[in-house]
Design an enzyme around this catalytic site. Structure first.
Site, PDB file in Angstrom:
ATOM      1  N   ASP A   1       0.852  -1.185   0.000  1.00 48.31           N
ATOM      2  CA  ASP A   1       0.000   0.000   0.000  1.00 48.31           C
ATOM      3  C   ASP A   1       0.890   1.238   0.000  1.00 48.31           C
ATOM      4  O   ASP A   1       1.435   1.628   1.031  1.00 48.31           O
ATOM      5  CB  ASP A   1      -0.934   0.026   1.219  1.00 48.31           C
ATOM      6  CG  ASP A   1      -2.012  -1.061   1.153  1.00 48.31           C
ATOM      7  OD1 ASP A   1      -1.834  -2.035   0.392  1.00 48.31           O
ATOM      8  OD2 ASP A   1      -3.027  -0.934   1.871  1.00 48.31           O
TER       9      ASP A   1
ATOM     10  N   LYS B   1      -6.750   3.365  -3.451  1.00 47.43           N
ATOM     11  CA  LYS B   1      -7.165   3.369  -2.049  1.00 47.43           C
ATOM     12  C   LYS B   1      -7.320   4.807  -1.602  1.00 47.43           C
ATOM     13  O   LYS B   1      -6.533   5.674  -2.006  1.00 47.43           O
ATOM     14  CB  LYS B   1      -6.098   2.627  -1.238  1.00 47.43           C
ATOM     15  CG  LYS B   1      -6.297   2.618   0.261  1.00 47.43           C
ATOM     16  CD  LYS B   1      -5.218   1.755   0.945  1.00 47.43           C
ATOM     17  CE  LYS B   1      -5.219   1.946   2.457  1.00 47.43           C
ATOM     18  NZ  LYS B   1      -4.139   1.201   3.126  1.00 47.43           N
TER      19      LYS B   1
ATOM     20  N   LYS C   1     -10.156   0.310  -2.542  1.00 42.62           N
ATOM     21  CA  LYS C   1     -10.084   0.125  -1.095  1.00 42.62           C
ATOM     22  C   LYS C   1     -10.322   1.438  -0.363  1.00 42.62           C
ATOM     23  O   LYS C   1      -9.448   2.291  -0.310  1.00 42.62           O
ATOM     24  CB  LYS C   1      -8.715  -0.440  -0.700  1.00 42.62           C
ATOM     25  CG  LYS C   1      -8.547  -0.624   0.814  1.00 42.62           C
ATOM     26  CD  LYS C   1      -7.207  -1.255   1.168  1.00 42.62           C
ATOM     27  CE  LYS C   1      -6.984  -1.258   2.686  1.00 42.62           C
ATOM     28  NZ  LYS C   1      -5.642  -1.774   3.044  1.00 42.62           N
TER      29      LYS C   1
END
Lengths: 295, 287, 485
Positions: free
Chosen positions: A132, A195, A231
């Site tokens: 991430d 995300k 996400k």
């Protein structure tokens, strides 16, 4: 860079969100949704005080969500800081739960590209299944979109087989136009997932931001045939909100995205609220947090 | 000493900024009460009216998009021009049966009325537009837009002040107009057209016809490209006809009956509103 | 990354609003002079639920003598009570009505949906909240009229006959009643014959609110009853919402009588999407514009104009979006598109869809399945159409959209205005200057910029040209109910 500008009207997005969120999810559709939500959770601990002990506890929880209900799915992944990757990896051996590591000088991203790439290579070498990363918001807000895109591409390359989630940190991008542009840049540059947030900036994932990102994913899919995952992270602690997001996915992207391969919730306390709802649905009795293990 | 012969004026129509004779070639003999003067007035036809509506429609976009300040100045200019040509109106009003004192009064009121509506041209919007506090994240405002092409049947019993009182509020609001002058007292109407013509009023904004009310009222009220009709008078049958015909295209029928046009009560901004439409615009407020 | 096994598709379970606490009176009388009374001739007609064709109730049909009775009651109430009442007190009654509707909102929503076929989401979230908001807004005007009309005094007109349509039954009643009452007029209200039930519930509230008898009278019936009301010599004012054809008949009928009137008639609004618009929100606006309330909306954005450079994208997104519209049981909280209001209306919509196809336009409908019983129509769009198609020119009043493309601003303005109607319009662009330019040029009473089909009690609503006369809502909405002296 992108020549076609996708403009976003904030009020229109808010109205669409309100309309989607007014869907009434009851009975069987609710139970199915709750199970789906559980399977999409990236159980997260991202604190300065994280320790191997804390991470091990979290990993145990990930596997044993609520043993009184044996048929429950496990969460999708555990999300930790780079130094915790080996610990999580070990704790989750022989499970199908992924280990995700934040990287690229999370949460600020204020480091050189070289530093970031080294960090990514390190977590991948330690066994992270997912990375991430954060984008360079300062550069983005200065209009240096090429820098942002190149950085993502470089990180993607460094990831190798690991999946790359690109955190836009939408709370710092402020406008939905920026969110859309950053989404488009990230997908084009090689993101597997986009995300919303680090969880360290307020606001984190807001419904309008998530909708705009989902629409970006849909348009990218229509154009390229590539399915990018999504996400939202931060601020999603209630089952009701999570189900509303499922509605948003279903009506924006369709059934294919209603799956942990393409949708995740970055959350620390969502799982227990979902568990409480599942128990309530099967017993018709409202639940207390005291009966559900913290982590 | 040789007696010099006067040059007599030909009374024509005023359509699209030009002074044509009626296409029908017909005329009405108009003779003053003392039987001293005889004039041939154009007996306007439905085709003249049709042409006038075309002219008014063509002029509408330009006139309605003039700035309010500009419309205001032009109305003021009409007043100036009328003031400058008062002796001509005095003669005609006396010829039409007014006393000198009455004629003076009518001219004064006519000028003042033009100045009154000139002043309103850039103010009615401020008084009657609004921001509406809707309970949604929108900026919502209403403002006034001209209704469009207006046909008007001017009062029969008044020559100048009636005509001015009808035309001024209509054009002050950005509409264009085709007006049928008083059948009994038509002289001032055409002279007033000359005033308009020298007042920077664009051609087609005001069109003035003369002729028989009974012949033209049906056309004035039924024309499908007319958006509103102003009727002055109190003939029950005429009012009924106008209002029935208005239904053909839902034109706005506005009736002024029993008005004493010399009375200041007959001037107010609500008469401008009669040929205006409220337009409400919504826009989201967001980033 | 370890991937997970696929799951089966996720569908919404039925979520019907429960109706067990709702009381629909099987027999509805006339509401005249504060009492429920039987019609003189004893005639009743039935009202059905268009979603299943089941009878809901019998409703009294008013004939001439019943109309006379109602007008007499309204006249007496006007002369003796309502016009003389301290305006502040008048306002309190209207506030009270607003509050009572809020308290019984759920009941009203459900009955509105059962009687008219509109989705409960709309009656619950839009219609009924706006009803109480309308009463609330105008209640406050009652004692402030001296500030509304500078330089003039506002006097009530007298007795108003109000005829309302079936598309927003209770909301239209509120639009008519609230300003009339606030300005001191008394009223005879005639709801549409297919949707009388919420108005009859409103009559209960009016009783509950202790409104003086005769101030509001509610009678039912079809066109003939309406005609009797319009032609009644002791009516001072007609307010009508409905078709342009009937509006014209009313204009003719009251010609020469001195009756005042306001008309809210048909429309064929242009909804204009420029290439620089926020496209996803514009697609939502198209959907709200034409599929809101099954397209039974006079201001529906039934003519879509899309700039050619984005036409393909917009239409493709619109088609996708149509697939996510849920058509079915109006009482289900997830329903987006409910039942067509009546068989007659359904036949009319189908006729136009046939015409569109015969004219050579390309039809596309959402793939939704329609219930067997009841009156239903799938969301429908036509492409390859031009100004000369009948489906572009005539009001269909159903979920049917005609799509044209355009190239320049001037072209689209000309096409948008190329209609006898002028009720509403939509313009979608990110450029502020363009919004002002285009919205000024569109000849219509309501202009939605980057949105569509928004309503508010403070916002005037009404048409240019053949879309009507006068405004409802806002301060302008007081004007049709007063004489200025």
């Amino acid at each position: 860079m992108e020549t076609f500008v996708n403009r976003i009207d904030q009020v229109g997005v808010q109205e669409r969100v309100a309309r989607l969120f007014s869907r009434s999810i009851k009975k069987e559709s609710k139970i199915n949704a709750l199970h789906t939500v559980l399977s999409m959770i990236d159980l997260t601990t991202l604190e300065g005080k994280d320790s191997p002990g804390k991470v091990k506890q979290l990993c145990y929880k990930a596997v044993h969500l609520h043993d009184q209900f044996p048929s429950l799915p496990s969460v999708a992944a555990i999300c930790v800081y780079p130094t915790m990757v080996p610990i999580a990896k070990k704790a989750l051996e022989n499970t199908n739960i992924n280990v995700a590591s934040v990287a690229t000088a999370f949460p600020s991203g204020m480091a050189s590209l070289e530093y970031k790439l080294n960090e990514v290579k390190m977590v991948v070498a330690d066994g992270a299944d997912e990375v991430d990363m954060v984008i360079s918001r300062g550069k983005f807000l200065r209009g240096e979109y090429t820098y942002v895109a190149d950085e993502i591409s470089a990180v993607k390359e460094a990831c190798g087989k690991a999946h790359l989630k690109v955190i836009l940190e939408t709370g710092e991008l402020v406008t939905l136009d920026n969110v859309r542009l950053a989404s488009d840049i990230a997908m084009k540059a090689g993101a597997d997932f986009i995300k919303t947030s680090t969880g360290k900036v307020s606001p984190a994932a807001t419904p309008p931001v998530v909708l705009v990102m989902l629409e970006a994913i849909r348009d990218y899919y229509k154009k390229t045939g590539k399915k990018i995952g999504m996400k939202p992270a931060g601020g999603i602690s209630k089952a009701k909100l999570a189900i509303q997001y499922l509605v948003m996915i279903k009506e924006t992207l369709g059934q294919d995205w209603l799956h942990a391969d393409l949708f995740r919730f970055g959350a620390s306390s969502l799982a227990n609220d979902v568990l409480m709802q599942i128990v309530k649905q099967s017993t018709s009795v409202y639940q207390s947090a005291n009966y559900f293990s913290m982590d | 000493m040789n007696k010099r012969e006067d040059i007599k004026k030909t009374y024509k129509l005023y359509i699209g900024g030009k002074f044509p004779r009626t296409e029908s070639g017909r005329y009405i003999k108009w003779i003053d009460q003392k039987q001293s003067t005889q004039v041939n007035i154009c007996r306007g036809s439905r085709k003249d009216f049709r042409n006038a509506v075309v002219a008014a429609r063509e002029a509408l976009c330009g006139w309605s998009s003039r700035t309010a300040y500009n419309r205001s100045q032009i109305l003021y200019r009409i007043g100036e021009m009328l003031e400058g040509r008062r002796s001509q109106f005095l003669d005609e009003l006396i010829l039409q049966g007014s006393s000198k004192k009455e004629a003076e009064k009518e001219i004064n009121h006519s000028i003042d009325r033009l100045i009154y509506y000139a002043g309103w041209a850039d103010k009615y919007q401020q008084i009657f537009s609004r921001v509406n506090p809707v309970a949604l994240p929108y900026f919502n405002f209403s403002y006034l837009d001209p209704t469009g092409v207006v046909s008007a049947i001017a009062p029969n019993d008044s020559s100048l002040i009636g005509l001015v009182s009808i035309i001024a509020p209509i054009i002050s609001g950005g509409n264009t107009v085709v007006v049928l002058a008083s059948e009994e007292n038509p002289l001032c109407a055409i002279t007033f057209a000359e005033v308009l013509h020298t007042s920077d009023v664009p051609g087609g904004v005001v069109n003035i016809l003369t002729g028989h009310r009974s012949e033209l009222i049906g056309q004035f009220s039924s024309h499908m490209d007319v958006n509103a009709i102003v009727y002055c008078g109190n003939e029950t049958e005429e009012i009924k006809l106008v209002q029935e015909n208005a239904a053909l295209n839902v034109k706005r029928p506005i009736v002024y009956s029993d008005e004493n046009w010399l009375d200041k009560n007959t001037q107010d901004p609500y008469r401008i509103l009669n040929t205006l439409e409220t337009k409400t615009t919504w826009h989201p407020v967001g980033v | 990354m370890k991937t997970k096994t696929k799951k089966t598709d996720w569908f919404y379970s039925p979520a019907p609003e429960s109706t067990d606490h709702i009381q629909i009176n099987r027999k509805n009388d006339l509401f005249i002079d504060g009492k429920f009374i039987q019609p003189k001739k004893g005639k009743y007609f039935k009202t059905i639920n268009p979603a299943n064709e089941q009878k809901l109730a019998d409703v009294a049909e008013a004939d001439q003598s019943d109309v006379d009775k109602a007008v007499k009651a309204a006249r007496t109430a006007y002369d003796k009570v309502w016009s003389k009442m301290d305006p502040a007190e008048r306002g309190k009654y209207i506030y009270r009505i607003a509050r009572l509707i809020q308290e019984r909102a759920r009941e009203f929503s459900i009955i509105e949906t059962m009687d008219g076929g509109k989705p409960i989401r709309e009656s619950r979230d839009i219609d009924i909240p706006l009803v109480s908001a309308h009463f609330f807004y105008y209640a406050g005007w009652a004692d402030k009229l001296e500030y509304a009309f500078p330089g003039k005094k506002a006097k009530p007109i007298g007795v108003a006959g109000q005829i309302i349509p079936w598309n927003f039954p209770l909301l239209m009643a509120a639009w008519k009643l609230a300003p009339a009452l606030a300005t001191g007029n008394t009223v005879i209200l005639k709801p549409a014959e297919t949707t009388p039930l919420t108005a009859m519930k409103l009559a209960e509230i009016i009783q509950e609110a202790d409104l003086p008898p005769g101030v509001v009278n509610i009678i039912n019936g079809a066109g003939k009853t309406g005609q009797a009301l319009v032609e009644h010599p002791d009516i001072n004012k007609i307010a009508f919402t409905g078709s342009t054809d009937v509006g014209k008949l009313i204009m003719k009928s009251v010609a020469g009588t001195g009756k005042k009137y306001t008309l809210e008639l048909g429309g064929k609004a242009a909804n204009i999407i420029f290439e620089d618009a926020a496209i996803d929100q514009a697609v939502e606006g198209i959907v709200d514009g034409i599929f809101f309330n099954q397209g039974h909306v006079c201001c529906a954005g039934s003519r879509l104009f899309v700039q050619e450079s984005v036409a393909e994208t917009v239409i493709s997104k619109l088609k996708d979006r149509m697939e996510s519209l849920i058509v079915g049981d109006p009482l289900d909280k997830n329903t987006d598109i409910g039942a067509i209001n009546s068989k007659m209306q359904l036949d009319k919509i189908k006729m136009y869809v046939d015409i569109g196809q015969k004219e050579g336009a390309l039809i596309h409908q959402s793939s939704c399945s329609l219930p067997e019983k009841g009156y239903w129509h799938a969301p429908t769009i036509f492409t390859d159409v031009s100004q000369s198609h009948r489906i572009v020119q005539e009001e269909i009043f159903g979920p049917v959209l005609a799509i044209q493309t355009f190239r320049t601003v001037d072209e689209v303005i000309a096409k948008a205005n190329n209609t006898p109607y002028g009720l509403s319009g939509g313009v979608w662009t990110d450029k502020g200057a363009k919004i002002f330019q285009v919205s000024k040029a569109i000849r219509s009473g309501v202009l939605w910029a980057n949105t569509f089909n928004k309503f508010d009690p403070t916002s005037p609503f009404g048409g240019y040209k053949e879309s009507g006369m006068g405004r409802e809502g806002g301060l302008e909405g007081l004007m049709p109910y007063v004489n200025l002296v």
